[in-house]
Every structure is written in structure tokens, then in C-alpha cells.
Design a protein around this motif. Structure first.
Motif, PDB file in Angstrom:
ATOM      1  N   VAL A  27       2.962 -15.760  11.330  1.00  0.00           N
ATOM      2  CA  VAL A  27       2.463 -16.336  12.585  1.00  0.00           C
ATOM      3  C   VAL A  27       1.813 -17.671  12.259  1.00  0.00           C
ATOM      4  N   GLU A  28       2.216 -18.705  12.986  1.00  0.00           N
ATOM      5  CA  GLU A  28       1.593 -20.024  12.812  1.00  0.00           C
ATOM      6  C   GLU A  28       0.244 -20.050  13.508  1.00  0.00           C
ATOM      7  N   ALA A  29      -0.732 -20.681  12.872  1.00  0.00           N
ATOM      8  CA  ALA A  29      -2.077 -20.762  13.445  1.00  0.00           C
ATOM      9  C   ALA A  29      -2.697 -22.084  13.031  1.00  0.00           C
ATOM     10  N   PHE A  30      -3.784 -22.432  13.674  1.00  0.00           N
ATOM     11  CA  PHE A  30      -4.540 -23.608  13.270  1.00  0.00           C
ATOM     12  C   PHE A  30      -5.689 -23.152  12.378  1.00  0.00           C
ATOM     13  N   GLU A  31      -5.824 -23.793  11.232  1.00  0.00           N
ATOM     14  CA  GLU A  31      -6.888 -23.450  10.306  1.00  0.00           C
ATOM     15  C   GLU A  31      -8.241 -23.539  11.009  1.00  0.00           C
ATOM     16  N   GLY A  32      -9.036 -22.505  10.873  1.00  0.00           N
ATOM     17  CA  GLY A  32     -10.381 -22.506  11.431  1.00  0.00           C
ATOM     18  C   GLY A  32     -10.511 -21.960  12.837  1.00  0.00           C
ATOM     19  N   GLU A  33      -9.401 -21.800  13.538  1.00  0.00           N
ATOM     20  CA  GLU A  33      -9.513 -21.211  14.875  1.00  0.00           C
ATOM     21  C   GLU A  33      -9.736 -19.707  14.716  1.00  0.00           C
ATOM     22  N   PRO A  34     -10.317 -19.038  15.727  1.00  0.00           N
ATOM     23  CA  PRO A  34     -10.474 -17.590  15.621  1.00  0.00           C
ATOM     24  C   PRO A  34      -9.104 -16.916  15.469  1.00  0.00           C
ATOM     25  N   ILE A  35      -9.045 -15.881  14.665  1.00  0.00           N
ATOM     26  CA  ILE A  35      -7.792 -15.142  14.485  1.00  0.00           C
ATOM     27  C   ILE A  35      -7.254 -14.718  15.848  1.00  0.00           C
ATOM     28  N   LEU A  36      -8.144 -14.244  16.702  1.00  0.00           N
ATOM     29  CA  LEU A  36      -7.724 -13.765  18.026  1.00  0.00           C
ATOM     30  C   LEU A  36      -7.032 -14.859  18.835  1.00  0.00           C
ATOM     31  N   ALA A  37      -7.480 -16.093  18.714  1.00  0.00           N
ATOM     32  CA  ALA A  37      -6.850 -17.203  19.439  1.00  0.00           C
ATOM     33  C   ALA A  37      -5.412 -17.385  18.976  1.00  0.00           C
ATOM     34  N   ALA A  38      -5.197 -17.289  17.681  1.00  0.00           N
ATOM     35  CA  ALA A  38      -3.836 -17.425  17.143  1.00  0.00           C
ATOM     36  C   ALA A  38      -2.941 -16.283  17.638  1.00  0.00           C
ATOM     37  N   LEU A  39      -3.514 -15.080  17.690  1.00  0.00           N
ATOM     38  CA  LEU A  39      -2.729 -13.926  18.149  1.00  0.00           C
ATOM     39  C   LEU A  39      -2.375 -14.063  19.626  1.00  0.00           C
ATOM     40  N   LEU A  59      -8.784  -8.209  23.338  1.00  0.00           N
ATOM     41  CA  LEU A  59      -9.878  -9.091  23.754  1.00  0.00           C
ATOM     42  C   LEU A  59     -10.675  -8.497  24.912  1.00  0.00           C
ATOM     43  N   PHE A  60     -11.998  -8.464  24.755  1.00  0.00           N
ATOM     44  CA  PHE A  60     -12.866  -8.047  25.861  1.00  0.00           C
ATOM     45  C   PHE A  60     -13.992  -9.060  26.021  1.00  0.00           C
ATOM     46  N   CYS A  61     -14.912  -9.105  25.065  1.00  0.00           N
ATOM     47  CA  CYS A  61     -16.058 -10.028  25.228  1.00  0.00           C
ATOM     48  C   CYS A  61     -15.733 -11.423  24.691  1.00  0.00           C
ATOM     49  N   GLY A  62     -15.014 -11.487  23.598  1.00  0.00           N
ATOM     50  CA  GLY A  62     -14.670 -12.777  22.999  1.00  0.00           C
ATOM     51  C   GLY A  62     -15.809 -13.470  22.273  1.00  0.00           C
ATOM     52  N   ILE A  63     -16.939 -12.761  22.102  1.00  0.00           N
ATOM     53  CA  ILE A  63     -18.096 -13.378  21.430  1.00  0.00           C
ATOM     54  C   ILE A  63     -18.673 -12.502  20.319  1.00  0.00           C
ATOM     55  N   GLY A  64     -17.891 -11.531  19.851  1.00  0.00           N
ATOM     56  CA  GLY A  64     -18.326 -10.747  18.704  1.00  0.00           C
ATOM     57  C   GLY A  64     -19.277  -9.613  19.003  1.00  0.00           C
ATOM     58  N   ARG A  65     -19.312  -9.123  20.227  1.00  0.00           N
ATOM     59  CA  ARG A  65     -20.272  -8.076  20.589  1.00  0.00           C
ATOM     60  C   ARG A  65     -19.655  -6.695  20.825  1.00  0.00           C
ATOM     61  N   ASP A  68     -13.913  -4.559  20.372  1.00  0.00           N
ATOM     62  CA  ASP A  68     -12.567  -4.187  20.819  1.00  0.00           C
ATOM     63  C   ASP A  68     -11.470  -4.955  20.088  1.00  0.00           C
ATOM     64  N   CYS A  69     -11.808  -6.052  19.474  1.00  0.00           N
ATOM     65  CA  CYS A  69     -10.802  -6.897  18.817  1.00  0.00           C
ATOM     66  C   CYS A  69     -10.685  -6.642  17.317  1.00  0.00           C
ATOM     67  N   VAL A  70     -11.353  -5.608  16.803  1.00  0.00           N
ATOM     68  CA  VAL A  70     -11.353  -5.424  15.353  1.00  0.00           C
ATOM     69  C   VAL A  70      -9.956  -5.130  14.820  1.00  0.00           C
ATOM     70  N   MET A  71      -9.684  -5.676  13.640  1.00  0.00           N
ATOM     71  CA  MET A  71      -8.407  -5.466  12.967  1.00  0.00           C
ATOM     72  C   MET A  71      -8.674  -5.365  11.465  1.00  0.00           C
ATOM     73  N   VAL A  83     -14.322 -13.761  16.241  1.00  0.00           N
ATOM     74  CA  VAL A  83     -15.316 -14.634  15.615  1.00  0.00           C
ATOM     75  C   VAL A  83     -15.014 -14.887  14.138  1.00  0.00           C
ATOM     76  N   THR A  84     -13.811 -14.525  13.700  1.00  0.00           N
ATOM     77  CA  THR A  84     -13.420 -14.740  12.301  1.00  0.00           C
ATOM     78  C   THR A  84     -12.368 -15.838  12.232  1.00  0.00           C
ATOM     79  N   PRO A  85     -12.649 -16.914  11.500  1.00  0.00           N
ATOM     80  CA  PRO A  85     -11.711 -18.034  11.452  1.00  0.00           C
ATOM     81  C   PRO A  85     -10.467 -17.752  10.609  1.00  0.00           C
ATOM     82  N   VAL A  86      -9.383 -18.365  11.032  1.00  0.00           N
ATOM     83  CA  VAL A  86      -8.109 -18.281  10.310  1.00  0.00           C
ATOM     84  C   VAL A  86      -8.192 -19.059   9.005  1.00  0.00           C
ATOM     85  N   ALA A  87      -7.593 -18.488   7.958  1.00  0.00           N
ATOM     86  CA  ALA A  87      -7.441 -19.183   6.684  1.00  0.00           C
ATOM     87  C   ALA A  87      -6.007 -18.993   6.198  1.00  0.00           C
TER      88      ALA A  87
END
Ligand code: FES
Length: 105
Positions: A27-39, A59-65, A68-71, A83-87
Motif C-alpha cells: 500500500v502506498e502511503a505518505f511518510e509520517g501520515e497516520p497509518i489509518l489515513a493511508a488505509l 475509525l471512530f474517534c480518530g484521536i487515539g482514545r 477501535d482502530c488498533v491493528m 495516531v501512529t505515523p507511517v514509516a
């Protein structure tokens, strides 16, 4: 889909493109964007399957609270992808239930 030109935030800044692996697929992503954004940009909306009812969550809260987005990221379960950046080279897997600990990279 990505918002490339937001009426308030402006144009999306140019960032370095990297490739991550999601459930075995590149999956192509932008470095530093949240993993969820890339997904979400790739159309992937399910991040985990609940333990008791085996229901999909995303996605539910989108702010790490809400968690629901854990992987499973690089073998580590329960990583909040909003809240975890892509590397570069990161591996991301849909989490089943509470997740299992594997080899961290
Ligand atoms: S969406 Fe709630 S913690 Fe990520």
C-alpha cells in the motif's frame, strides 16, 4: 480517497511516498501520515475484529482514545493506527480479537 485541497486547511503538503504492507499487500502511503489515513485512502475500513462477537471495527474517534482502530503493526498488537505515523517498510495486519504478540521488527 484523499482530500488534496481543503477549504480551510489548504493544499496537502508534498511528502515522500513510501510503501507499507497491509495484510500482505503493498500500500502506498505518505511518510509520517497516520497509518489509518493511508488505509482509508486505499479504501480499507476494517482495522480489527472484536473478540466476543467477531464484528469489524474501524475509525471512530480518530484521536487515539477509543482503540477501535488498533491493528498489529510490525508484530506488535493493539497499536492505535489513527495516531501512529507511517514509516517505510512497516507491516500492518488486521487484528483478530485481542491480538497475539509476535516478533517485533
Ligand atoms: S480511532 Fe479511536 S483510537 Fe483510533
Amino acid at each position: 480517497m484523499r482530500v488534496l485541497d481543503h477549504p480551510i486547511l489548504g493544499r496537502l503538503e508534498a511528502r515522500r511516498k513510501v510503501t507499507i504492507t497491509v495484510d500482505g499487500q503493498p500500500v502506498e502511503a505518505f511518510e509520517g501520515e497516520p497509518i489509518l489515513a493511508a488505509l482509508l485512502a486505499k479504501g480499507i475500513r476494517v482495522n480489527r475484529i472484536t473478540k466476543k462477537r467477531h464484528e469489524p471495527r474501524g475509525l471512530f474517534c480518530g484521536i487515539g482514545r477509543c482503540t477501535d482502530c488498533v491493528m498489529v503493526v510490525n508484530g506488535v498488537p493493539n497499536v492505535r493506527t489513527c495516531v501512529t505515523p507511517v514509516a517505510e517498510g512497516m507491516t500492518v495486519e488486521t487484528q483478530q480479537g485481542l491480538g497475539k504478540w509476535g516478533k517485533a521488527k
